[in-house]
Design a protein around this motif. Structure first.
Motif, short mmCIF file in Angstrom:
data_model
loop_
_atom_site.label_atom_id
_atom_site.label_comp_id
_atom_site.label_asym_id
_atom_site.label_seq_id
_atom_site.Cartn_x
_atom_site.Cartn_y
_atom_site.Cartn_z
N GLU A 43 -4.91 -0.87 5.40
CA GLU A 43 -4.97 -0.12 6.64
C GLU A 43 -5.44 -0.97 7.83
O GLU A 43 -5.24 -0.60 8.99
CB GLU A 43 -5.89 1.09 6.49
CG GLU A 43 -7.29 0.80 6.06
CD GLU A 43 -7.45 0.77 4.53
OE1 GLU A 43 -8.62 0.87 4.08
OE2 GLU A 43 -6.43 0.68 3.82
N TYR B 56 -1.09 -4.64 7.70
CA TYR B 56 0.20 -4.11 8.19
C TYR B 56 0.51 -2.73 7.62
O TYR B 56 1.54 -2.15 7.94
CB TYR B 56 1.33 -5.07 7.80
CG TYR B 56 1.16 -6.46 8.39
CD1 TYR B 56 1.38 -6.70 9.74
CD2 TYR B 56 0.78 -7.53 7.57
CE1 TYR B 56 1.21 -7.97 10.26
CE2 TYR B 56 0.62 -8.79 8.09
CZ TYR B 56 0.85 -9.02 9.44
OH TYR B 56 0.68 -10.27 9.97
N GLY B 57 -0.38 -2.20 6.79
CA GLY B 57 -0.13 -0.89 6.20
C GLY B 57 0.02 -1.00 4.69
O GLY B 57 0.12 -2.09 4.12
N ASN B 58 0.06 0.19 4.06
CA ASN B 58 0.13 0.24 2.60
C ASN B 58 1.51 0.61 2.08
O ASN B 58 1.71 0.64 0.87
CB ASN B 58 -0.90 1.24 2.06
CG ASN B 58 -2.33 0.71 2.22
OD1 ASN B 58 -2.62 -0.42 1.85
ND2 ASN B 58 -3.22 1.53 2.79
N ASP B 59 2.43 0.95 2.96
CA ASP B 59 3.79 1.25 2.50
C ASP B 59 4.80 0.56 3.43
O ASP B 59 4.46 0.16 4.56
CB ASP B 59 4.04 2.77 2.45
CG ASP B 59 3.79 3.43 3.79
OD1 ASP B 59 4.52 3.14 4.77
OD2 ASP B 59 2.84 4.23 3.88
N GLU B 60 6.02 0.44 2.95
CA GLU B 60 7.04 -0.32 3.68
C GLU B 60 7.40 0.33 5.01
O GLU B 60 7.65 -0.35 6.00
CB GLU B 60 8.29 -0.48 2.82
CG GLU B 60 8.07 -1.37 1.58
CD GLU B 60 9.34 -1.55 0.78
OE1 GLU B 60 10.37 -0.97 1.19
OE2 GLU B 60 9.30 -2.26 -0.24
N ALA B 61 7.41 1.66 5.05
CA ALA B 61 7.76 2.34 6.29
C ALA B 61 6.72 2.03 7.37
O ALA B 61 7.04 1.80 8.54
CB ALA B 61 7.85 3.84 6.06
N GLN B 62 5.47 2.00 6.97
CA GLN B 62 4.41 1.70 7.92
C GLN B 62 4.39 0.22 8.30
O GLN B 62 4.13 -0.14 9.45
CB GLN B 62 3.05 2.09 7.31
CG GLN B 62 1.87 1.94 8.26
CD GLN B 62 0.56 2.33 7.59
OE1 GLN B 62 0.50 2.54 6.38
NE2 GLN B 62 -0.50 2.45 8.38
N ALA B 63 4.69 -0.67 7.33
CA ALA B 63 4.62 -2.12 7.57
C ALA B 63 5.81 -2.64 8.36
O ALA B 63 5.73 -3.69 8.99
CB ALA B 63 4.51 -2.86 6.24
N GLY B 64 6.95 -1.93 8.32
CA GLY B 64 8.12 -2.37 9.07
C GLY B 64 8.69 -3.70 8.59
O GLY B 64 9.07 -4.55 9.41
N THR C 201 2.89 -5.57 2.71
CA THR C 201 2.13 -4.32 2.57
C THR C 201 0.93 -4.52 1.64
O THR C 201 0.87 -5.48 0.87
CB THR C 201 3.03 -3.21 2.00
OG1 THR C 201 3.53 -3.63 0.72
CG2 THR C 201 4.20 -2.94 2.91
#
Length: 242
Positions: free
Chosen positions: A214, A217-225, A229
């Protein structure tokens, strides 16, 4: 008046003498001339045969020279084809024996280190995977720098290596690019784990940042772009701050 018999005989002898003179020399003289003519003809024929023999000999020499030249040309072409087939280059064979070899790929130049910095900052660090579950940002000093502390809003120059926290697989490194990265710190231009973890670190330091997903870049691919992840680990060398 007709001539007398005695006078007639004298005249006949005189007439025959004149005939013999008009016909030329004696028979012996005629035979000598014929012989001389035959000898001259023989000499002329002999000279002609010699000229023909010389001409024939020169022609034979010319043919031999042409044949030798043809064989040399054929062998030369055959050698060239053999060299080409074996992968040899005509120009390579003409190169000087002591010609320098092509330059081998070189490693990126060492970074410009701050005055008094640990020489270890001149080499790329080895970064391993973390252990356990990462729940918060963790800053671990590895080399303590003697320079000023980094302040919020400054532009800092760093070398870094980024790996996945769980398996240690590298995904990014300024060392591979061959030059350090410069960016503003503490103003949202980089991930929160960097903004929070590098403010206060002294110039000349090497620190390890263990950053939860968090704060990365985030914990999932959609969030990380498309970026990495999950939790990440960075080893960062702070080379300058302005």
């Amino acid at each position: 008046m007709p001539a007398t018999p005695s006078q007639q005989g004298v005249d006949d002898v005189s007439e025959r003498t004149q005939e013999n003179r008009s016909e030329g020399q004696s028979p012996a003289t005629k035979a000598g001339r014929r012989l001389a003519a035959q000898l001259a003809a023989q000499k002329a024929a002999e000279a002609k045969r010699r000229r023909q023999a010389w001409a024939g000999g020169l022609a034979g020499v010319a043919v031999v020279v042409l044949l030798i030249g043809g064989f040399v040309w054929i062998d030369s072409n055959r050698d060239d084809k053999s060299s080409t087939a074996s992968g040899a280059s005509p120009s390579a064979s003409a190169a000087a024996p002591d010609a320098p070899a092509q330059d081998a790929p070189t490693a990126p130049p060492a970074p410009q280190l701050p005055e008094g910095a640990d020489p270890a900052l001149g080499s790329k660090p080895t970064v391993k995977a973390g252990t356990g579950e990462l729940k918060k940002l963790t800053v671990t000093p590895m080399i303590k720098g003697t320079g000023p502390a980094v302040k919020k809003g400054q532009n800092i120059t760093t070398n870094y290596v980024g790996v996945f926290y769980k398996d240690g697989k590298e995904f990014d490194s300024s060392w591979n690019a061959g030059q350090p990265a410069t960016f503003p710190i503490g103003v949202g231009q980089v991930i929160p784990g960097w903004d929070q973890g590098l403010v206060g670190v002294t110039v000349g330091s090497r620190v390890q940042l263990d950053i939860p997903g968090e704060l990365a870049y985030g914990n999932d691919e959609a969030q990380a772009g498309g970026r990495p992840t999950g939790p990440l680990r960075f080893v960062v060398d702070v080379l300058a701050a302005q």
